[in-house]
Design an enzyme around this catalytic site. Structure first.
Site, PDB file in Angstrom:
ATOM      1  N   ASP A   1       0.834  -1.196   0.000  1.00 20.06           N
ATOM      2  CA  ASP A   1       0.000   0.000   0.000  1.00 20.06           C
ATOM      3  C   ASP A   1       0.873   1.252   0.000  1.00 20.06           C
ATOM      4  O   ASP A   1       1.881   1.321   0.715  1.00 20.06           O
ATOM      5  CB  ASP A   1      -0.888  -0.015   1.253  1.00 20.06           C
ATOM      6  CG  ASP A   1      -1.880   1.120   1.289  1.00 20.06           C
ATOM      7  OD1 ASP A   1      -2.750   1.184   0.405  1.00 20.06           O
ATOM      8  OD2 ASP A   1      -1.778   1.947   2.216  1.00 20.06           O
TER       9      ASP A   1
ATOM     10  N   GLU B   1       1.612  -0.622  -5.150  1.00 20.73           N
ATOM     11  CA  GLU B   1       0.585   0.380  -5.397  1.00 20.73           C
ATOM     12  C   GLU B   1       1.315   1.718  -5.395  1.00 20.73           C
ATOM     13  O   GLU B   1       1.586   2.301  -4.351  1.00 20.73           O
ATOM     14  CB  GLU B   1      -0.504   0.386  -4.325  1.00 20.73           C
ATOM     15  CG  GLU B   1      -1.621   1.365  -4.665  1.00 20.73           C
ATOM     16  CD  GLU B   1      -2.212   2.120  -3.475  1.00 20.73           C
ATOM     17  OE1 GLU B   1      -3.326   2.647  -3.615  1.00 20.73           O
ATOM     18  OE2 GLU B   1      -1.551   2.209  -2.429  1.00 20.73           O
TER      19      GLU B   1
END
Length: 575
Positions: free
Chosen positions: A236, A300
Site C-alpha cells: 500500500d 501500489e
C-alpha cells in the site's frame, strides 16, 4: 480512414527507466515465473462473504468461496487488509501487523484459508501497509507517552510547529483525505506540543522510514507472513515511504486529485516517489527471494510518467506495479493504444510484465466510471454536486468491452471483486450510512470510496443477496442488485459472469498473457485493433460500427448480428 500506427507516444509516457535494465538472458530465464501472466482477483474482505452474519465479511466467508474463484479461472487471490485494526479506515490503519483482526477471524482461520487456496490451485497475496500505522498501534502510543526527542517518537514524523508558539503546522502539506496533513498533540503535562504527519487520516500517523528500527521491524513482518505461506505482498502507498529532506512547502496543482498531485509533472510532490524508496524495496526483494516458490512484491504506486513507475519493478526490486495510467486512460482508442504501447515498452525494458487493472477498492467501479462525464479523482470518487452521473446501460456495455480488451493483453491482469458481475458504483447510499474518511474530511463534497466497497451479491433471492444469512451489511446494498447476483448469471449465455469466465479460459488456451501486441493497420482512430498470437482483438470505442474480418468468433462483449462490430464493444477472433 487508416490509423497512423507510427504516431509517437506523448512525452509523459515515452522515456525509458533510469538503470538496471534486464538483459536478454535474464528475460529468458524468468519466463516461467507464474506472476508474469497471472490473473489475480482482489478480495475486499469486509465486503466479500460473511460467515458469522454480523454484516462484515470475514476469512471463513472467503474460504467458503475460493472454489468459485478457481471456477472463474483466476490464478491468485489478493486479500485487502485483514490485520488487527480499529477500522477507522477499513483496515488500512493497522494496530498489529502480525495478527488478524477479530472481526475477520483468527490466525487459525487464515491458515485454513491458505490451505484451501492451495487445494484450489490458487496463489495468495496479502496487503501490507508500511507508510503509516494506526494511532492505536503500540509504537505510536509509546511515542505519545515518551515525549519530544525520544527514540519512540523517532519512529514517526514528529516535528515542531511554526509560528511564535509553534501554533502553525510544520508545512502546508494537504491530507489525501482532505484538510491538513498535520495534527498537533497535547503533551503529558497538558501543553500543546509537537505535530505529527499523516498523509491520510489523523488516525494514520506516517512512519519515519529513515529510522533503521522501522526498517528492521518490517523485515520481521514480511518473514512472519512468508513463513505462513503467503505468495507475496501488495504494498500500500508504495511510493510514499520516503519524504523529501527538509519537508518543504508544496502546493499541488489544481485538479491533481486526492493523491496530492504529481501525475504528469516533471517533479513529484515531496511526499511521493522519492528515490530513497528504492533502497527499501531492494532489501525487501532479497527477503522475498530467499523463500521458495516465486514470492512477489506488488507496488501500489501512483506515479507518472510510466517510465518512472517502471523503476519500482527493476530486476532487484518489486515484481509488479499496478498500471494506473491504464486504469485512468478512459474509453478512448487513441489514448488506450498510446498507453498500451508505452506500458509494454517501459516495463519490458526492465524485464517486468505490465500489470493491467481497471477497478479496485479505491476508485469508482469501471462499470460506472467509463460512462461518467464528471471527474472522479482517485480516492475521492464523485460527489453530490458532480455533473454527468453515469448511465448504467452505457457504463456496463463499455465495462464489458474494456474488460475483454484488457484480458487479451500480454502480462498480468487484476480483477476487483464484483466486476465479473458487472457491478456499478453504489452512488445513492444514505448519507448516514457512509463511512469513508473522505466523506467526513471533505465535509460531504466527495463520497469517497464507499460506493465501490458495498458487499457483493451472491444469490438474487437471499438475505443480503447471499452475502450472509441474516441480511446485515456494513454498507447498504442497492435494492435493485438482484440481477447482478452470481446465481442469476451463472450458466446464462451472454451474462457478464460468463463473459469473464470465457475470457479467462480463452486467455489461458491461447497463452495470451505470454504473447505480444501486433497492431493491425487500416482501422479508424476510434478502434483498438491488434493481434496477440493466434487471436485478433478489435475494440470499437467510436460511434459507428466497424467492419470485421472473416473468422471464428472466440468471444464478444455484445451479441453480434452481422459482419460489423457495434459501438462500445470488443471481439476476439481467430482469423
Amino acid at each position: 480512414m487508416p490509423l497512423d500506427e507510427t504516431a509517437e507516444p506523448s512525452d509523459a509516457l515515452d522515456s525509458l527507466p533510469e538503470d538496471r535494465v534486464a538483459d536478454p538472458a535474464t528475460l529468458t530465464a524468468q519466463n516461467h515465473e507464474w506472476w508474469r501472466t497471472a490473473v489475480i482477483y482482489q478480495v475486499y474482505p469486509r465486503s466479500f462473504a460473511d460467515s458469522s452474519g454480523d454484516g462484515i465479511g470475514d476469512l471463513r466467508g472467503i474460504t467458503a468461496h475460493l472454489g468459485d474463484l478457481a471456477d472463474l479461472g483466476v490464478d491468485a487471490v489478493w486479500l485487502s487488509p485483514f490485520s488487527k485494526s480499529p477500522q477507522r479506515d477499513a483496515g488500512y490503519d493497522v494496530s498489529d501487523y502480525c495478527d488478524v483482526d477479530p472481526i475477520f477471524g483468527t490466525l487459525a482461520d487464515f491458515d485454513a484459508l491458505r490451505a484451501e487456496a492451495t487445494a484450489q490451485g490458487l496463489r495468495l497475496i496479502v496487503d501490507l501497509v508500511p507508510n503509516h500505522t494506526s494511532s492505536d498501534h503500540p509504537w505510536f502510543q509509546a511515542a505519545l507517552a515518551a515525549g519530544p526527542g525520544s527514540p519512540e517518537r523517532a519512529r514517526y514524523m514528529f516535528r515542531e510547529g511554526r509560528g511564535a508558539d509553534g501554533e502553525l503546522p510544520p508545512n502546508n502539506w494537504p491530507s489525501v483525505f482532505g484538510g491538513d496533513a498535520w495534527t498537533r498533540v497535547t503533551e503529558a503535562d497538558g501543553t500543546p506540543g509537537q505535530w505529527y504527519l499523516h498523509l491520510f487520516d489523523t488516525s494514520q500517523p506516517d512512519l519515519d522510514w529513515t529510522n533503521p528500527e522501522v526498517r528492521t521491524d518490517f523485515l520481521d513482518v514480511l518473514r512472519f507472513w512468508l513463513d505462513r505461506g503467503v505468495d507475496g505482498f501488495r504494498i500500500d502507498v508504495a511510493h510514499g515511504l520516503i519524504k523529501k529532506e527538509g519537508l518543504p512547502d508544496y502546493t499541488p496543482p489544481a485538479g491533481s486529485g486526492s493523491m496530492g498531485g504529481g501525475t504528469g509533472e516533471a517533479e513529484m510532490p515531496p511526499w511521493w516517489g522519492q528515490d530513497g524508496v528504492h533502497e527499501i524495496y531492494r532489501t525487501w526483494h532479497d527477503v522475498v527471494a530467499s523463500y521458495e516458490g516465486d514470492r512477489i512484491l506488488v507496488a501500489e504506486a501512483w506515479v507518472e510518467p510510466l517510465s518512472k513507475l517502471a523503476n519500482w519493478v527493476r530486476p532487484d526490486e518489486m515484481q509488479q506495479a499496478f498500471n494506473f495510467t491504464y486504469l485512468e486512460s478512459g474509453w478512448t482508442a487513441t489514448r488506450i493504444r498510446e498507453v498500451i504501447d508505452a506500458s509494454i515498452a517501459v516495463f519490458s525494458s526492465v524485464g517486468a510484465p505490465s500489470t493491467w487493472v481497471l477497478s479496485n477498492h479505491d476508485v469508482v467501479r469501471h462499470a460506472s466510471r467509463l460512462a461518467l462525464t464528471a471527474d472522479s479523482p482517485q480516492g475521492s470518487g464523485i460527489g453530490p454536486k458532480s455533473p454527468g452521473l453515469p448511465d448504467r446501460a452505457v457504463g456496463l456495455r463499455r465495462a464489458r468491452a474494456a474488460s475483454a480488451l484488457m484480458l487479451a493483453l500480454p502480462g498480468s491482469a487484476y480483477i476487483y471483486q464484483g466486476e465479473e458481475l458487472g457491478l456499478p458504483e453504489a452512488i445513492d447510499l444514505p448519507d448516514e450510512a457512509r463511512q469513508d474518511p473522505t466523506w467526513f474530511r471533505t465535509k460531504g463534497e466527495r463520497y469517497g470510496r464507499d460506493g465501490c466497497r458495498v458487499p457483493i451479491p451472491w444469490q438474487a433471492s437471499a438475505p443480503a443477496y447471499g452475502f450472509n444469512t441474516t441480511g446485515a451489511a456494513w454498507l447498504p446494498q442497492p435494492a435493485d442488485w438482484a440481477p447482478y447476483a452470481r446465481d442469476a448469471q451463472e450458466g446464462v449465455p451472454g451474462s457478464t459472469l460468463e463473459l469473464y469466465r470465457l475470457a479467462l479460459q480463452t486467455r489461458e488456451e491461447f497463452a495470451l498473457g505470454a504473447g505480444s501486441v501486433e497492431w493491425l493497420p487500416g482501422y479508424g482512430a476510434s478502434v483498438v485493433a491488434f493481434r496477440n498470437g493466434d487471436v485478433t482483438v478489435i475494440a470499437n470505442t467510436g460511434s459507428v460500427p466497424v467492419e470485421l474480418p472473416v473468422g471464428e468468433v472466440l468471444l464478444s462483449s455484445v451479441p453480434l448480428e452481422g459482419p460489423a462490430l457495434p459501438t462500445d464493444a470488443t471481439v476476439w477472433l481467430q482469423v
